[in-house]
Each structure stands twice: as C-alpha cells, then as structure tokens.
Design a protein around this motif. Structure first.
Motif: not given
Length: 416
Positions: A23-26, A70-79
């Motif tokens: 998801m990009k915008s949950p 959304q923040r969790l996904i962003q952290i995971w994506t950056d990792s």
C-alpha cells in the motif's frame, strides 16, 4: 551476491487486500479493514456498498488515513531500497555462482515470496557473460517459466511492474540462446492465458528505459510471421507505445529499438493503416528533420515512410506535409545506400507513380532536382538511377526549368 541477499519477505498486512500490492496510501473503512486508497476508491466508485474483505454493508463510505501503518510501510520500504542499492553498488555487487542460480530458479518455481530477489540474482548472472546466458538458456524449464510469469499475471507479486521488468530483461538476454525458437515465439504471441502481450505492454507503459528496450526486443523476436505481426499490432496500445518511444526527445537507443520493432510488424495491410492513423507520418517527418540521429535510426524511419507510401492514406499524409517531403530529400545523399534507396522510392511513389502535385511542388521548392541530378551521377544502384530518371521526366515538362533540355541517359550533368 549471496543467497540471503536474494530474499525478502513482504509483511502480509502491508499488502492491500484488493490489489495485493504494497500500500502507498493506506486508509481504513468503518469496518476496521485497511486498503490502499486508490484501490478502495475504485471499488466504491463502481457503486459497491460493502467492505471487500468482510462483505459487510458499509454504514459509511468515508475512510480514515492509517498514518501509523503508512509510517511502518515507509520505514520498511526505505530499508529494502537501501538493501537493494547496497547490493547494486559497484563495491558490493557480486555475481551469484551457478549453484546459487539453480537455487534461485527453484525459488521461482516454488512461487515463494522471494521471487523478486531470486529473479534479480538470475538477471545479474545473465548480464555477467555470454557463457552464463547460454547456461541459463540450457536450464530445462527456465525460459517457459519466464514466459509463464508474463502470461499468468495472478494479482500477486507477478503483477508488479518491478517484477515484470526483471522478467523481460532476463528473458531477452536468453532469447537467442534458447533451443526451440519457434515454440518460444508461439508461446509469447499465442500464450494460453493471452496475457504475455498485456505484460509486455505494461512494461512499455511504465518500465525503465532498459526494460522497455528488452520488451521491444521480445516483441520483435516474436514477430516471426504475418499472424504474429497482426496479433502484436492488434493488442490495443502496443503500436501507440512504440510510436511514443520514437519521439525525438527520447533516448537514441529507445528510438532505434522502437523503430526497428515497428518496421518488423508493419508489413500487414491492417498494421500499416494503424500506424498511419496514429500519426506515424508526421512523427517520422519530425524525426528526419533533425540531423543528430544515427544511420540506423534514419534508415528505419525512411523504411516506415516507404511502407506508408504504399497506401493511399499514407501518400496523402506525406504529400500534404511539405516538411515531410523536404525531410526525405535531406536524406537522399550522404547517409547510406539503404537510406538513399528508401528516400528515392518514396519520392518516386508520390511524385511519379501517383503524380501528386503538392509533392512535386515540395520537391522543386526544396531544390530536390539538383539532388536528383547529383544522385544520378553518383555510384547509385541501377534501380535508384532508373527512379531518378523517371522523376526527371516529370519535371522536364516545365519549360521554365533548366532541365527542359537535359537528357536522362547522359552520364554527366550538362543542364545548359
């Protein structure tokens, strides 16, 4: 690249229940289920009034952004991105060994969530050397597996553009090494599910330059017979995307491969009509008006215009655009013998065979007669020389022209 470097697991709650993509915008519905905003919006816009996951009737169609997720996904994506960039950096990048590649192929066959990174390792191995590509082509089942990924878009990872990009790049690298070319071409164009062309089109629309070029090369490879050419062109959007690739502002390699593929599929009558209808003549004219392109690009652009000139609508568009005729004349000399033959054939078709007045005027205005005379005195082929002689017959009838006393059988320019 070690085996562990090829693997990553996407947390299931990061995936949208509708698209199955990360998801990009949950956003969360009143039922408490979270979806990607674009997916649930489409669901609601289609007139549905239930929660797709629970099928409960919605008391409200409002949704609330799930900022924590959304923040969790962003952290995971950056990792994950950092991990990939580190693996791809010159200092860190390494090519997997053959036994690791065999393991990666097994991962692909097992449909595990590691497929994206397994495929990345296989692609890295293929890019390393010709011997590696031959090894992969001889691996029983790999090529059909890659084609199968294009055909069986199941809504999961194989639906993502990133995965399809790696599939087409890996497939293109081993295409010409595969043992049974004809069967492979048949699989691509006449696949069981009919999704191969759709997947290749998706890469053309949304992929990187390298993956677009790989996709185009696969299409060109598959265009082996008239039926295949018709099927490829018949897939809505493919010709449009190929033409977009050939606009003058694009990368030269993208333009060259796009033109080459269009040449390969343009021979059937219906395909010619589609090309012309989508504005190919004007676009090719603009491309030829610039002098910065390679010989190959110029030859392919002229070949497509020659193909267009074999149809009534194509000739009409060429003749109504004086800039097109002028651009063709620019390429009559000093490009290549192939370009010369294509250019002269187009001019002969519109000016001599079909006697279009506008085209004749455009040739005269662009000083085309001098170029035709010079070409006749060059070491051109007998066919080109005869077409030039035919063109001069058209213009000799003008008594005001200095060519009125020129005889087409002479071997030296003596117009006075």
């Amino acid at each position: 690249m070690g085996r562990d470097d090829l693997c990553v697991t996407i947390p299931s709650f990061f995936r949208c229940p509708i698209s199955l993509d990360v998801m990009k915008s949950p956003v969360s519905l009143c039922t408490g289920v979270t979806y990607d905003r674009s997916s649930i919006q489409r669901w609601l816009d289609d007139g549905n009034n239930t929660c797709p996951a629970t099928m409960q009737v919605l008391q409200s169609k409002e949704f609330v952004p799930n900022l924590t997720l959304q923040r969790l996904i962003q952290i995971w994506t950056d990792s994950v991105r950092h991990r990939i960039e580190s693996a791809d950096s010159p200092a860190a990048k390494s090519v997997p060994a053959r036994d690791q590649v065999i393991d990666a192929i097994r991962d692909l066959e097992s449909k595990s969530e590691n497929r994206l990174f397994s495929l990345a390792g296989i692609l890295s191995f293929a890019e390393e050397s010709k011997e590696n590509r031959e090894f992969l082509a001889n691996m029983e089942g790999l090529v059909p597996l890659l084609v199968g990924f294009l055909d069986n878009v199941d809504g999961g990872i194989t639906r993502s553009v990133e995965f399809l990009e790696k599939v087409v790049k890996a497939l293109e690298l081993v295409l010409n090494k595969a043992k049974d070319d004809e069967t492979l071409k048949h699989w691509i164009v006449k696949s069981e599910q009919g999704n191969c062309l759709a997947s290749l089109l998706l890469v053309l629309q949304r992929g990187s330059t390298d993956s677009k070029i790989a996709s185009v090369k696969i299409l060109k490879f598959a265009a082996a017979d008239v039926e295949s050419k018709i099927r490829i062109a018949g897939k809505e959007g493919i010709i449009h995307e190929l033409l977009k690739m050939t606009t003058s502002g694009k990368d030269a390699m993208l333009i060259e491969n796009g033109l080459s593929c269009l040449v390969a599929i343009s021979t059937p009558k219906g395909n010619k009509a589609k090309l012309i209808h989508l504005g190919a003549v004007k676009q090719l004219s603009e491309l030829l008006s610039q002098s910065k392109w390679s010989v190959s690009i110029t030859e392919n652009a002229l070949k497509l215009l020659e193909t267009a000139s074999t149809t009534k609508e194509g000739r009409l568009q060429i003749c109504e655009d004086p800039n097109c005729v002028a651009s063709i004349l620019q390429k009559v000399l000093k490009v290549s013998n192939v370009a010369t033959e294509y250019a002269v054939t187009i001019l002969w078709s519109v000016c001599y065979l079909f006697r279009d007045q506008k085209a004749q005027e455009a040739v005269t205005k662009a000083n085309g007669l001098t170029k035709i005379l010079l070409l006749m005195q060059s070491n051109c082929s007998p066919g080109v020389r005869q077409m030039c002689a035919d063109l001069l017959k058209i213009f000799r009838v003008n008594s005001k022209s200095c060519l009125s006393c020129y005889h087409t059988k002479t071997t030296h320019i003596m117009p006075f």
